[in-house]
Design a protein around this motif. Structure first.
Motif, PDB file in Angstrom:
ATOM      1  N   ARG A 119       0.823  -1.209   0.000  1.00  0.00           N
ATOM      2  CA  ARG A 119       0.000   0.000   0.000  1.00  0.00           C
ATOM      3  C   ARG A 119       0.859   1.263   0.000  1.00  0.00           C
ATOM      4  O   ARG A 119       0.402   2.342  -0.377  1.00  0.00           O
ATOM      5  N   TYR A 120       2.135   1.131   0.410  1.00  0.00           N
ATOM      6  CA  TYR A 120       2.995   2.301   0.595  1.00  0.00           C
ATOM      7  C   TYR A 120       4.264   2.174  -0.249  1.00  0.00           C
ATOM      8  O   TYR A 120       4.838   1.095  -0.361  1.00  0.00           O
ATOM      9  N   PHE A 121       4.697   3.312  -0.797  1.00  0.00           N
ATOM     10  CA  PHE A 121       5.910   3.309  -1.616  1.00  0.00           C
ATOM     11  C   PHE A 121       6.758   4.539  -1.289  1.00  0.00           C
ATOM     12  O   PHE A 121       6.243   5.655  -1.178  1.00  0.00           O
ATOM     13  N   PHE A 122       8.071   4.306  -1.138  1.00  0.00           N
ATOM     14  CA  PHE A 122       9.013   5.349  -0.736  1.00  0.00           C
ATOM     15  C   PHE A 122      10.018   5.597  -1.858  1.00  0.00           C
ATOM     16  O   PHE A 122      10.601   4.653  -2.392  1.00  0.00           O
ATOM     17  N   GLU A 123      10.222   6.860  -2.204  1.00  0.00           N
ATOM     18  CA  GLU A 123      11.234   7.253  -3.179  1.00  0.00           C
ATOM     19  C   GLU A 123      12.312   8.049  -2.438  1.00  0.00           C
ATOM     20  O   GLU A 123      12.031   9.126  -1.903  1.00  0.00           O
ATOM     21  N   LEU A 124      13.525   7.520  -2.426  1.00  0.00           N
ATOM     22  CA  LEU A 124      14.568   8.056  -1.567  1.00  0.00           C
ATOM     23  C   LEU A 124      15.843   8.353  -2.350  1.00  0.00           C
ATOM     24  O   LEU A 124      16.154   7.678  -3.337  1.00  0.00           O
ATOM     25  N   GLU A 125      16.577   9.362  -1.882  1.00  0.00           N
ATOM     26  CA  GLU A 125      17.860   9.714  -2.493  1.00  0.00           C
ATOM     27  C   GLU A 125      18.872  10.006  -1.393  1.00  0.00           C
ATOM     28  O   GLU A 125      18.534  10.614  -0.370  1.00  0.00           O
ATOM     29  N   GLU A 126      20.103   9.555  -1.607  1.00  0.00           N
ATOM     30  CA  GLU A 126      21.172   9.776  -0.629  1.00  0.00           C
ATOM     31  C   GLU A 126      22.511   9.813  -1.354  1.00  0.00           C
ATOM     32  O   GLU A 126      22.762   9.012  -2.261  1.00  0.00           O
ATOM     33  N   LEU A 127      23.371  10.728  -0.952  1.00  0.00           N
ATOM     34  CA  LEU A 127      24.655  10.956  -1.616  1.00  0.00           C
ATOM     35  C   LEU A 127      25.786  10.090  -1.082  1.00  0.00           C
ATOM     36  O   LEU A 127      26.602   9.572  -1.843  1.00  0.00           O
ATOM     37  N   SER A 128      25.866   9.906   0.216  1.00  0.00           N
ATOM     38  CA  SER A 128      27.046   9.331   0.854  1.00  0.00           C
ATOM     39  C   SER A 128      27.243   7.844   0.578  1.00  0.00           C
ATOM     40  O   SER A 128      26.347   7.025   0.799  1.00  0.00           O
ATOM     41  N   ASP A 129      28.439   7.470   0.135  1.00  0.00           N
ATOM     42  CA  ASP A 129      28.795   6.067  -0.086  1.00  0.00           C
ATOM     43  C   ASP A 129      28.684   5.263   1.204  1.00  0.00           C
ATOM     44  O   ASP A 129      28.284   4.093   1.184  1.00  0.00           O
ATOM     45  N   ARG A 130      29.048   5.870   2.313  1.00  0.00           N
ATOM     46  CA  ARG A 130      29.085   5.157   3.587  1.00  0.00           C
ATOM     47  C   ARG A 130      27.701   5.038   4.225  1.00  0.00           C
ATOM     48  O   ARG A 130      27.474   4.173   5.080  1.00  0.00           O
TER      49      ARG A 130
END
Length: 219
Positions: A119-130
């Protein structure tokens, strides 16, 4: 908790944890064994980010990248203001503290066996390799459905895009991990420019059927 997490991950120092996670996260049997151990360590309370202090103290780049994670109290306030939503977007999401708060608010509206992850969907972005490895664990161990862009939200330069899917739609189950191919179609879909092929070609669930059904490409 640092020593306990290091023991479960199989590292002598937390510095080695991000690379170690990438060594087992594409192996379903190995990672789910580790997920089981992490759940036990958290006493099966997944309502918070157990990596918050572990990561911030040992891995956050406060000098160059100004990485300071959102305090738990602010996370709760933000999610109470936002309320329930079937779709969610967050850039610079770190290890996923606010995401976890939103997920927990959603599931607590149901008795456990009636909660529907699809029922739920998340669109995520993150820069850090670690940071990315910890974010992936936090999503998968909770059975969350999400896309994760590893890249710069402003320049759109990217090192990879993941599709995290609770394929069995099990409210108590783990998600699977898929790596989108490094193609022009993926770049166009997520408005990114690949500068490195950091991750292996890896597909576990019927990712493209799911994408077509849910019209992720219809952007």
């Amino acid at each position: 908790m640092e020593q306990e997490i290091n023991k479960i991950l199989g590292v002598s120092e937390s510095f080695f944890a991000p690379q170690r996670i990438l060594e087992f996260i594409f192996d379903k049997e190995k990672r789910e064994h580790i997920f089981n151990e992490l759940r036990r360590l958290a006493r099966y309370d997944l309502s918070y980010d157990m990596f918050h202090e572990y990561f911030q103290e040992e891995h956050a780049d406060r000098v160059k990248k100004k990485q300071d994670f959102t305090p738990t109290s602010i996370t709760k306030l933000i999610n109470n203001i936002l309320g329930e939503s079937n779709s969610y977007f967050e850039c610079a999401c770190g290890t996923g503290g606010i995401v976890i708060g939103a997920w927990n608010n959603n599931r607590m509206k149901y008795i456990p066996w009636e909660y529907d992850p699809s029922r739920y969907f998340f669109e995520l972005e993150e820069l850090s390799d670690r940071t990315i490895p910890f974010l992936l664990i936090n999503l998968m161990i909770r059975g969350i459905n999400a896309t994760v862009v590893h890249g710069d939200t402003l320049t759109r330069q990217s090192k990879g895009v993941f599709f995290i899917q609770n394929f069995d739609n099990n409210p108590l189950g783990y998600s699977e991990i898929n790596v989108f191919p490094y193609t022009r179609l993926t770049e166009k879909t997520f408005n990114v420019n690949f500068i490195e092929e950091k991750y292996p070609n890896h597909t576990e669930s019927n990712v493209f059927d799911y994408i077509e059904t849910n019209m992720i490409f219809q952007r």
